[in-house]
Write a protein that holds these residues in place. Structure first.
Motif, PDB file in Angstrom:
ATOM      1  N   ALA A  55       0.721  -1.266  -0.019  1.00 53.18           N
ATOM      2  CA  ALA A  55      -0.050   0.001   0.178  1.00 53.18           C
ATOM      3  C   ALA A  55       0.918   1.332   0.116  1.00 53.18           C
ATOM      4  N   THR A  56       1.877   1.292   0.819  1.00 47.59           N
ATOM      5  CA  THR A  56       2.846   2.320   0.925  1.00 47.59           C
ATOM      6  C   THR A  56       3.570   2.707  -0.435  1.00 47.59           C
ATOM      7  N   SER A  57       3.959   1.387  -1.217  1.00 50.94           N
ATOM      8  CA  SER A  57       4.509   1.690  -2.377  1.00 50.94           C
ATOM      9  C   SER A  57       3.686   2.160  -3.429  1.00 50.94           C
ATOM     10  N   THR A  58       2.473   1.944  -3.437  1.00 53.84           N
ATOM     11  CA  THR A  58       1.462   2.063  -4.384  1.00 53.84           C
ATOM     12  C   THR A  58       1.061   3.648  -4.238  1.00 53.84           C
ATOM     13  N   ALA A  59       1.152   4.434  -3.104  1.00 53.25           N
ATOM     14  CA  ALA A  59       0.879   5.693  -2.612  1.00 53.25           C
ATOM     15  C   ALA A  59       1.947   6.680  -3.118  1.00 53.25           C
ATOM     16  N   THR A  60       3.164   5.780  -3.085  1.00 52.64           N
ATOM     17  CA  THR A  60       4.344   6.801  -3.528  1.00 52.64           C
ATOM     18  C   THR A  60       4.211   7.226  -4.983  1.00 52.64           C
ATOM     19  N   ILE A  61       3.743   6.082  -5.852  1.00 51.83           N
ATOM     20  CA  ILE A  61       3.660   6.340  -7.266  1.00 51.83           C
ATOM     21  C   ILE A  61       2.906   7.610  -7.525  1.00 51.83           C
ATOM     22  N   MET A  62       1.791   7.907  -6.814  1.00 50.21           N
ATOM     23  CA  MET A  62       0.854   9.044  -7.093  1.00 50.21           C
ATOM     24  C   MET A  62       1.808  10.321  -7.155  1.00 50.21           C
ATOM     25  N   PHE A  63       2.903  10.354  -6.139  1.00 47.79           N
ATOM     26  CA  PHE A  63       3.676  11.522  -6.564  1.00 47.79           C
ATOM     27  C   PHE A  63       4.753  11.581  -7.297  1.00 47.79           C
ATOM     28  N   THR A  64       5.517  10.559  -7.205  1.00 50.37           N
ATOM     29  CA  THR A  64       6.703  10.336  -8.436  1.00 50.37           C
ATOM     30  C   THR A  64       5.996  10.381  -9.846  1.00 50.37           C
ATOM     31  N   GLY A  89     -10.670   1.424 -17.235  1.00 52.83           N
ATOM     32  CA  GLY A  89     -10.647   0.033 -16.795  1.00 52.83           C
ATOM     33  C   GLY A  89      -9.415  -0.002 -15.589  1.00 52.83           C
ATOM     34  N   ILE A  90      -8.344   0.790 -15.767  1.00 53.06           N
ATOM     35  CA  ILE A  90      -7.334   0.871 -14.716  1.00 53.06           C
ATOM     36  C   ILE A  90      -7.860   1.407 -13.521  1.00 53.06           C
ATOM     37  N   VAL A  91      -8.638   2.359 -13.473  1.00 50.67           N
ATOM     38  CA  VAL A  91      -9.192   2.814 -12.208  1.00 50.67           C
ATOM     39  C   VAL A  91     -10.152   1.667 -11.728  1.00 50.67           C
ATOM     40  N   ILE A  92     -10.748   0.957 -12.277  1.00 52.92           N
ATOM     41  CA  ILE A  92     -11.770  -0.061 -11.764  1.00 52.92           C
ATOM     42  C   ILE A  92     -10.932  -1.285 -11.110  1.00 52.92           C
ATOM     43  N   GLY A  93      -9.894  -1.619 -12.236  1.00 55.06           N
ATOM     44  CA  GLY A  93      -9.095  -2.560 -11.590  1.00 55.06           C
ATOM     45  C   GLY A  93      -8.118  -2.257 -10.443  1.00 55.06           C
ATOM     46  N   PRO A 188      -3.479   7.143 -12.812  1.00 57.17           N
ATOM     47  CA  PRO A 188      -4.517   6.438 -12.368  1.00 57.17           C
ATOM     48  C   PRO A 188      -4.434   5.172 -11.546  1.00 57.17           C
ATOM     49  N   ILE A 189      -3.408   4.216 -11.968  1.00 51.66           N
ATOM     50  CA  ILE A 189      -3.031   3.062 -11.252  1.00 51.66           C
ATOM     51  C   ILE A 189      -2.914   3.432  -9.652  1.00 51.66           C
ATOM     52  N   ALA A 190      -2.102   4.341  -9.436  1.00 49.68           N
ATOM     53  CA  ALA A 190      -1.917   4.964  -8.059  1.00 49.68           C
ATOM     54  C   ALA A 190      -2.949   5.417  -7.352  1.00 49.68           C
ATOM     55  N   LEU A 191      -3.570   6.226  -8.037  1.00 56.61           N
ATOM     56  CA  LEU A 191      -4.832   6.988  -7.356  1.00 56.61           C
ATOM     57  C   LEU A 191      -5.847   5.919  -6.910  1.00 56.61           C
ATOM     58  N   GLY A 192      -6.121   4.962  -7.981  1.00 55.64           N
ATOM     59  CA  GLY A 192      -7.206   3.916  -7.586  1.00 55.64           C
ATOM     60  C   GLY A 192      -6.928   2.964  -6.525  1.00 55.64           C
ATOM     61  N   GLY A 193      -5.519   2.375  -6.655  1.00 59.12           N
ATOM     62  CA  GLY A 193      -4.913   1.546  -5.460  1.00 59.12           C
ATOM     63  C   GLY A 193      -4.797   2.221  -4.126  1.00 59.12           C
TER      64      GLY A 193
END
Length: 271
Positions: A55-64, A89-93, A188-193
């Motif tokens: 989860a923390t890794s996913t959140a960092t991607i939003m910024f980078t 689709g990315i957001v849903i997945g 969008p991957i990081a935002l949804g995740g």
């Protein structure tokens, strides 16, 4: 919280940012195993350490991802119609992926990540690019592909390049534009995740302090601060260092990290 870990998180963020700029990879694949080590050292509940790391890794991607997209866009390397086609689709997945991860135990999630890291290392060693053999599908097909990319990326805390770049290359998108477009898809991957892992973690009552859902905030802020600062240095260094040889060396590091996650799966089996 053990504040002596903040320098360690800064070093981790710097390493991840530098590798991402140098090799175009290195985010979740290095961050998740190392964060798992840190969280285990801090005696966080074993049933959550891998979930928190992903989860923390996913959140960092939003910024980078923001700075990465700007750099690629300045070179005209982002194919926006592909981004808009895949994003629904990315957001849903990427919203569903964290809920699936939440249902997995720590041993199973650690083993899933170990398999992902091992496969990524093998792909890096082989350095084979799929031969262009087809064209991109229409909006509905792109959205369906995006849902799969979003699901698996959020499941392992990655930005999706390990899936989206080969797919776009296979569909006759040049490697330069596939990499740039993949960087844009990371947002969008990081935002949804991130939303998914916050929602899943809020249902747990015994997470450590300073968490937002499954996201450990001190690690998030320190890693983002250092990685954003050092990613441009990695990108500049890529023009002077033997990147192909470094990619092979990095692949062996990934094998070691994969082995650690498999060991973590074995060591925590039955919790």
């Amino acid at each position: 919280m053990d504040w002596t870990l903040v320098p360690a998180f800064l070093v981790l963020g710097g390493l991840v940012g530098f590798l991402a700029g140098l090799l175009g990879v290195g985010g979740g694949m290095t961050m998740v195993p190392l964060l798992t080590m840190f969280f285990t050292h801090e005696r966080f509940p074993l049933e959550y350490v891998v979930h928190m790391a992903v989860a923390t890794s996913t959140a960092t991607i939003m910024f980078t991802a923001v700075s990465s997209v700007r750099a690629h866009q300045s070179h005209g390397a982002v194919v926006w119609p592909i981004v808009w086609g895949m994003t629904p689709g990315i957001v849903i997945g990427s919203l569903v992926g964290p809920q699936f991860a939440n249902a997995l135990s720590t041993p199973v999630l650690a083993a899933v990540f170990g398999c992902f890291t091992w496969a990524s290392a093998m792909q890096m060693l082989r350095d084979r690019k799929p031969a262009p053999s087809r064209v991109l599908p229409g909006p509905l097909g792109l959205s369906a592909v995006g849902s799969g990319i979003g699901f698996f990326s959020a499941l392992v805390g990655a930005g999706g390049a390990f899936l989206s770049v080969p797919y776009m290359t296979w569909c006759n998108v040049t490697t330069h534009k596939a990499v740039g477009t993949s960087a844009a898809l990371g947002l969008p991957i990081a935002l949804g995740g991130t939303i998914g892992y916050i929602a899943a973690g809020l249902r747990q009552s015994d997470l450590p302090p300073l968490t937002l859902g499954y996201i450990y905030l001190p690690a998030l802020f320190a890693i983002v601060a250092a990685s954003v600062f050092l990613a441009p240095l990695g990108a500049r260094t890529a023009h002077r260092w033997p990147v192909k040889k470094l990619r092979k060396a990095f692949a062996f590091l990934l094998f070691w990290l994969s082995a650690y996650m498999f060991w973590k799966s074995y060591a925590t089996w039955g919790i």
